[in-house]
Scaffold this motif. Structure first.
Motif, PDB file in Angstrom:
ATOM      1  N   LYS A 162       0.841  -1.193   0.000  1.00 54.47           N
ATOM      2  CA  LYS A 162       0.000   0.000   0.000  1.00 54.47           C
ATOM      3  C   LYS A 162       0.878   1.246   0.000  1.00 54.47           C
ATOM      4  CE  LYS A 162      -3.874  -2.191   2.432  1.00 54.47           C
ATOM      5  NZ  LYS A 162      -4.746  -2.129   3.618  1.00 54.47           N
ATOM      6  N   TRP A 163       0.425   2.266  -0.765  1.00 58.08           N
ATOM      7  CA  TRP A 163       1.202   3.499  -0.861  1.00 58.08           C
ATOM      8  C   TRP A 163       1.352   4.171   0.496  1.00 58.08           C
ATOM      9  CZ3 TRP A 163       3.930   3.364  -4.856  1.00 58.08           C
ATOM     10  CH2 TRP A 163       3.443   3.054  -6.113  1.00 58.08           C
ATOM     11  N   ASP A 164       0.285   4.189   1.278  1.00 58.25           N
ATOM     12  CA  ASP A 164       0.353   4.838   2.592  1.00 58.25           C
ATOM     13  C   ASP A 164       1.367   4.144   3.499  1.00 58.25           C
ATOM     14  OD1 ASP A 164      -1.500   6.781   1.982  1.00 58.25           O
ATOM     15  OD2 ASP A 164      -3.211   5.585   2.660  1.00 58.25           O
ATOM     16  N   ASP A 165       1.394   2.812   3.441  1.00 54.99           N
ATOM     17  CA  ASP A 165       2.355   2.066   4.264  1.00 54.99           C
ATOM     18  C   ASP A 165       3.791   2.347   3.819  1.00 54.99           C
ATOM     19  OD1 ASP A 165       0.220   0.994   5.598  1.00 54.99           O
ATOM     20  OD2 ASP A 165       0.200  -0.884   4.472  1.00 54.99           O
ATOM     21  N   CYS A 166       3.995   2.413   2.511  1.00 54.69           N
ATOM     22  CA  CYS A 166       5.338   2.698   1.983  1.00 54.69           C
ATOM     23  C   CYS A 166       5.802   4.093   2.410  1.00 54.69           C
ATOM     24  CB  CYS A 166       5.342   2.601   0.465  1.00 54.69           C
ATOM     25  SG  CYS A 166       4.989   0.953  -0.179  1.00 54.69           S
ATOM     26  N   LYS A 167       4.890   5.057   2.274  1.00 54.34           N
ATOM     27  CA  LYS A 167       5.228   6.432   2.641  1.00 54.34           C
ATOM     28  C   LYS A 167       5.575   6.536   4.122  1.00 54.34           C
ATOM     29  CE  LYS A 167       3.233  11.085   2.789  1.00 54.34           C
ATOM     30  NZ  LYS A 167       2.022  11.897   2.470  1.00 54.34           N
ATOM     31  N   GLN A 168       4.736   5.935   4.969  1.00 56.35           N
ATOM     32  CA  GLN A 168       4.972   6.004   6.408  1.00 56.35           C
ATOM     33  C   GLN A 168       6.283   5.337   6.791  1.00 56.35           C
ATOM     34  OE1 GLN A 168       3.225   7.723   8.569  1.00 56.35           O
ATOM     35  NE2 GLN A 168       4.584   7.128  10.259  1.00 56.35           N
ATOM     36  N   TYR A 169       6.578   4.190   6.155  1.00 53.70           N
ATOM     37  CA  TYR A 169       7.796   3.456   6.499  1.00 53.70           C
ATOM     38  C   TYR A 169       9.049   4.233   6.083  1.00 53.70           C
ATOM     39  CZ  TYR A 169      10.893  -0.510   7.262  1.00 53.70           C
ATOM     40  OH  TYR A 169      11.904  -1.324   7.731  1.00 53.70           O
ATOM     41  N   LEU A 170       9.003   4.875   4.924  1.00 56.10           N
ATOM     42  CA  LEU A 170      10.160   5.659   4.485  1.00 56.10           C
ATOM     43  C   LEU A 170      10.330   6.925   5.309  1.00 56.10           C
ATOM     44  CD1 LEU A 170      10.050   5.343   0.584  1.00 56.10           C
ATOM     45  CD2 LEU A 170      11.572   4.197   2.198  1.00 56.10           C
ATOM     46  N   LEU A 171       9.216   7.513   5.733  1.00 56.96           N
ATOM     47  CA  LEU A 171       9.325   8.691   6.608  1.00 56.96           C
ATOM     48  C   LEU A 171       9.936   8.311   7.952  1.00 56.96           C
ATOM     49  CD1 LEU A 171       5.934  10.511   5.876  1.00 56.96           C
ATOM     50  CD2 LEU A 171       8.230  11.221   5.176  1.00 56.96           C
ATOM     51  N   CYS A 177      16.167   5.935   1.532  1.00 60.08           N
ATOM     52  CA  CYS A 177      16.010   6.586   0.230  1.00 60.08           C
ATOM     53  C   CYS A 177      17.391   6.857  -0.367  1.00 60.08           C
ATOM     54  CB  CYS A 177      15.231   7.893   0.371  1.00 60.08           C
ATOM     55  SG  CYS A 177      13.491   7.662   0.706  1.00 60.08           S
ATOM     56  N   CYS A 178      17.932   5.858  -1.012  1.00 63.08           N
ATOM     57  CA  CYS A 178      19.265   5.983  -1.592  1.00 63.08           C
ATOM     58  C   CYS A 178      19.437   4.949  -2.707  1.00 63.08           C
ATOM     59  CB  CYS A 178      20.342   5.808  -0.524  1.00 63.08           C
ATOM     60  SG  CYS A 178      20.335   4.182   0.259  1.00 63.08           S
ATOM     61  N   ASP A 179      20.500   5.099  -3.467  1.00 66.10           N
ATOM     62  CA  ASP A 179      20.788   4.181  -4.570  1.00 66.10           C
ATOM     63  C   ASP A 179      21.034   2.760  -4.079  1.00 66.10           C
ATOM     64  OD1 ASP A 179      20.611   6.032  -6.676  1.00 66.10           O
ATOM     65  OD2 ASP A 179      22.598   6.804  -6.185  1.00 66.10           O
ATOM     66  N   ASP A 180      21.596   2.620  -2.874  1.00 60.06           N
ATOM     67  CA  ASP A 180      21.897   1.282  -2.353  1.00 60.06           C
ATOM     68  C   ASP A 180      20.626   0.465  -2.177  1.00 60.06           C
ATOM     69  OD1 ASP A 180      24.583   1.822  -2.313  1.00 60.06           O
ATOM     70  OD2 ASP A 180      24.608   2.498  -0.223  1.00 60.06           O
ATOM     71  N   THR A 181      19.549   1.106  -1.724  1.00 58.29           N
ATOM     72  CA  THR A 181      18.273   0.399  -1.584  1.00 58.29           C
ATOM     73  C   THR A 181      17.746  -0.059  -2.930  1.00 58.29           C
ATOM     74  OG1 THR A 181      17.656   1.610   0.435  1.00 58.29           O
ATOM     75  CG2 THR A 181      15.869   0.631  -0.845  1.00 58.29           C
ATOM     76  N   ALA A 182      17.782   0.839  -3.920  1.00 58.49           N
ATOM     77  CA  ALA A 182      17.307   0.482  -5.262  1.00 58.49           C
ATOM     78  C   ALA A 182      18.146  -0.651  -5.856  1.00 58.49           C
ATOM     79  CB  ALA A 182      17.354   1.711  -6.167  1.00 58.49           C
ATOM     80  N   ASN A 183      19.456  -0.589  -5.665  1.00 60.55           N
ATOM     81  CA  ASN A 183      20.339  -1.630  -6.212  1.00 60.55           C
ATOM     82  C   ASN A 183      20.086  -2.983  -5.546  1.00 60.55           C
ATOM     83  OD1 ASN A 183      21.525   0.265  -7.866  1.00 60.55           O
ATOM     84  ND2 ASN A 183      23.184   0.702  -6.450  1.00 60.55           N
ATOM     85  N   TYR A 184      19.901  -2.968  -4.227  1.00 60.80           N
ATOM     86  CA  TYR A 184      19.664  -4.225  -3.510  1.00 60.80           C
ATOM     87  C   TYR A 184      18.347  -4.849  -3.958  1.00 60.80           C
ATOM     88  CZ  TYR A 184      19.033  -7.609   0.221  1.00 60.80           C
ATOM     89  OH  TYR A 184      18.839  -8.784   0.922  1.00 60.80           O
ATOM     90  N   LEU A 185      17.299  -4.033  -4.059  1.00 57.67           N
ATOM     91  CA  LEU A 185      15.993  -4.559  -4.466  1.00 57.67           C
ATOM     92  C   LEU A 185      16.032  -5.086  -5.897  1.00 57.67           C
ATOM     93  CD1 LEU A 185      13.602  -1.865  -2.924  1.00 57.67           C
ATOM     94  CD2 LEU A 185      14.043  -4.175  -2.077  1.00 57.67           C
ATOM     95  N   ILE A 214      11.662   8.303  -6.728  1.00 54.38           N
ATOM     96  CA  ILE A 214      12.028   9.248  -5.669  1.00 54.38           C
ATOM     97  C   ILE A 214      13.425   9.800  -5.925  1.00 54.38           C
ATOM     98  CG2 ILE A 214      12.498   9.482  -3.201  1.00 54.38           C
ATOM     99  CD1 ILE A 214      10.365   7.367  -2.681  1.00 54.38           C
ATOM    100  N   LEU A 215      14.356   8.922  -6.287  1.00 56.68           N
ATOM    101  CA  LEU A 215      15.735   9.346  -6.549  1.00 56.68           C
ATOM    102  C   LEU A 215      15.806  10.263  -7.768  1.00 56.68           C
ATOM    103  CD1 LEU A 215      17.560   5.930  -5.948  1.00 56.68           C
ATOM    104  CD2 LEU A 215      17.401   7.878  -4.378  1.00 56.68           C
ATOM    105  N   GLU A 216      15.003   9.973  -8.800  1.00 56.49           N
ATOM    106  CA  GLU A 216      15.002  10.804  -9.996  1.00 56.49           C
ATOM    107  C   GLU A 216      14.403  12.178  -9.698  1.00 56.49           C
ATOM    108  OE1 GLU A 216      15.729  12.044 -13.785  1.00 56.49           O
ATOM    109  OE2 GLU A 216      16.449  10.240 -12.736  1.00 56.49           O
ATOM    110  N   SER A 230       7.448  12.637   0.530  1.00 65.38           N
ATOM    111  CA  SER A 230       6.039  13.053   0.519  1.00 65.38           C
ATOM    112  C   SER A 230       5.608  13.522  -0.864  1.00 65.38           C
ATOM    113  CB  SER A 230       5.816  14.161   1.548  1.00 65.38           C
ATOM    114  OG  SER A 230       6.072  13.692   2.860  1.00 65.38           O
ATOM    115  N   SER A 231       6.494  14.220  -1.567  1.00 62.83           N
ATOM    116  CA  SER A 231       6.152  14.742  -2.897  1.00 62.83           C
ATOM    117  C   SER A 231       5.820  13.603  -3.859  1.00 62.83           C
ATOM    118  CB  SER A 231       7.316  15.570  -3.446  1.00 62.83           C
ATOM    119  OG  SER A 231       7.591  16.667  -2.604  1.00 62.83           O
ATOM    120  N   PHE A 232       6.643  12.549  -3.850  1.00 64.54           N
ATOM    121  CA  PHE A 232       6.399  11.438  -4.766  1.00 64.54           C
ATOM    122  C   PHE A 232       5.071  10.756  -4.461  1.00 64.54           C
ATOM    123  CE2 PHE A 232       6.513   6.771  -5.044  1.00 64.54           C
ATOM    124  CZ  PHE A 232       6.431   6.648  -6.421  1.00 64.54           C
ATOM    125  N   PHE A 233       4.838  10.409  -3.206  1.00 64.79           N
ATOM    126  CA  PHE A 233       3.613   9.673  -2.872  1.00 64.79           C
ATOM    127  C   PHE A 233       2.365  10.534  -3.055  1.00 64.79           C
ATOM    128  CE2 PHE A 233       6.766   7.050  -0.645  1.00 64.79           C
ATOM    129  CZ  PHE A 233       6.385   5.810  -1.101  1.00 64.79           C
TER     130      PHE A 233
END
Length: 361
Positions: A162-171, A177-185, A214-216, A230-233
């Protein structure tokens, strides 16, 4: 009694009017404010132009009166002065119209009062972290440290839906919020596809694209990715058709790339296994017994399949000596058959003869 009527007509850009759900309310308030500011600017320009015209009229009228004193019998001066008096009446009427227009203009935040004092505070967003100066070894070391400290959190984010869960967890965990997370996933998606866990791969792939967006966004705004969560979500949940379409297209392309890359990895792994098995099969002369067997004459293949030494000796004796030496040397180099130096077979010299011993192909 206090007259409150003057407060009834106040224009405020962000009145809490009900708006359609698809209308961006902050943008609507902004447009209202800009329209009001433009109207005020136009009225100010009109007022300045009028009073400049009136000032020129007064100067001209004063000069004519002085000239008329010196030459009271000049009919042309009297006529010009008469025309100026007519124009003065028109200017007076226009001035009254302007004053009425200003009086009837609704008050707003810019005209209702004047500031006693003001203070400007500019909050500059944190700039993006620049790691371009790092070497490849340093980046790899930073990535290993990041995974070691945050692997469980990154995987938890990858499993959210869920978008709300993703937003809350990242906040709550903005450092993710970094390249390392994107690369690992992304690497996790590849491993899941190799393991044929297609549905789970598609689920995690969506989180990869979210992080990349988000990174872009941070890159475009030259801001720290943590400030763009917050802007992305907000945008992705606003259901803007073009934005959602672009997101889905990138999501589909990424899944396709993962599937193609997984196929390549599987093929490479199979080739490595085959090469390892081939190396294990190689005989003392560096030849593959399976490949050598395929090149033998059918009569010799039958001898090897039956492991019949006498039959092989007979076949060799009946063959051309040059061909027999060629095939037997390849059999020995591949380890397909192991020579016994204690005996001498018919058709071979002492140093080349071989009592062949069967070996599994």
């Amino acid at each position: 009694m206090v007259d409150y009527s003057k407060w009834k007509n106040i224009e405020v850009s962000d009145d809490e009017d009900e708006t359609h759900p698809n209308i961006d309310t902050p943008s609507l308030f902004k447009w209202r404010h800009e329209a009001r500011v433009n109207r005020m600017a136009e009225m100010e320009e009109e007022r300045k132009a009028f009073y400049a015209q009136k000032q020129q009229h007064d100067i001209k009228r004063k000069e004519l009166k002085e000239k008329l004193k010196a030459a009271s019998d000049d009919d042309s001066l009297k006529k010009a002065l008469s025309e100026l008096e007519i124009e003065e009446k028109k200017l007076k009427a226009k001035e009254d119209e302007l004053k009425k227009k200003e009086r009837l203009t609704p008050w707003n935040v810019d005209t209702i009062s004047k500031p006693g004092w003001s203070k400007t505070v500019i909050n500059k967003p944190a700039p993006r972290k620049d790691d371009s100066h790092l070497t490849e070894e340093q980046r790899e070391e930073n990535y290993r440290n990041f995974v070691k400290e945050n692997e469980s959190k990154v995987k938890h984010y990858g499993m959210l839906s869920k978008w709300d869960d993703c937003k809350q967890y990242l906040l709550e965990n903005p450092h993710l919020c970094c390249d390392d997370t994107a690369n690992y996933l992304a690497l996790w998606c590849l491993n899941l596809e190799i393991e044929e866990k297609h549905q789970l791969m598609e689920h995690v792939a969506k989180q990869v694209i979210s992080m990349q967006y988000i990174l872009e966004l941070a890159k475009q705004l030259d801001r720290d990715p943590r400030s763009c969560i917050s802007s992305f979500f907000t945008r992705i949940q606003a259901a803007e058709k073009e934005y959602i379409t672009a997101f889905e297209d990138e999501y589909s392309s990424f899944k396709k790339r993962i599937v193609e890359r997984a196929k390549v990895r599987i093929e490479e792994a199979m080739k490595e296994v085959e090469e390892e098995e081939k190396q294990k099969r190689l005989g003392p002369g560096g030849l593959d017994p399976a490949e050598v067997f395929e090149t033998l004459p059918p009569s010799m293949q039958e001898c090897f399949e039956k492991k019949d030494i006498a039959m092989l000796q007979k076949v060799i004796a009946e063959m051309d000596e040059k061909d027999a030496r060629y095939h037997m040397k390849r059999c020995v180099d591949s380890g397909l058959w192991v020579p016994d130096s204690k005996t001498v077979s018919e058709g071979f010299s002492q140093d080349e003869s071989a009592e062949v011993q069967p070996k599994e192909v």
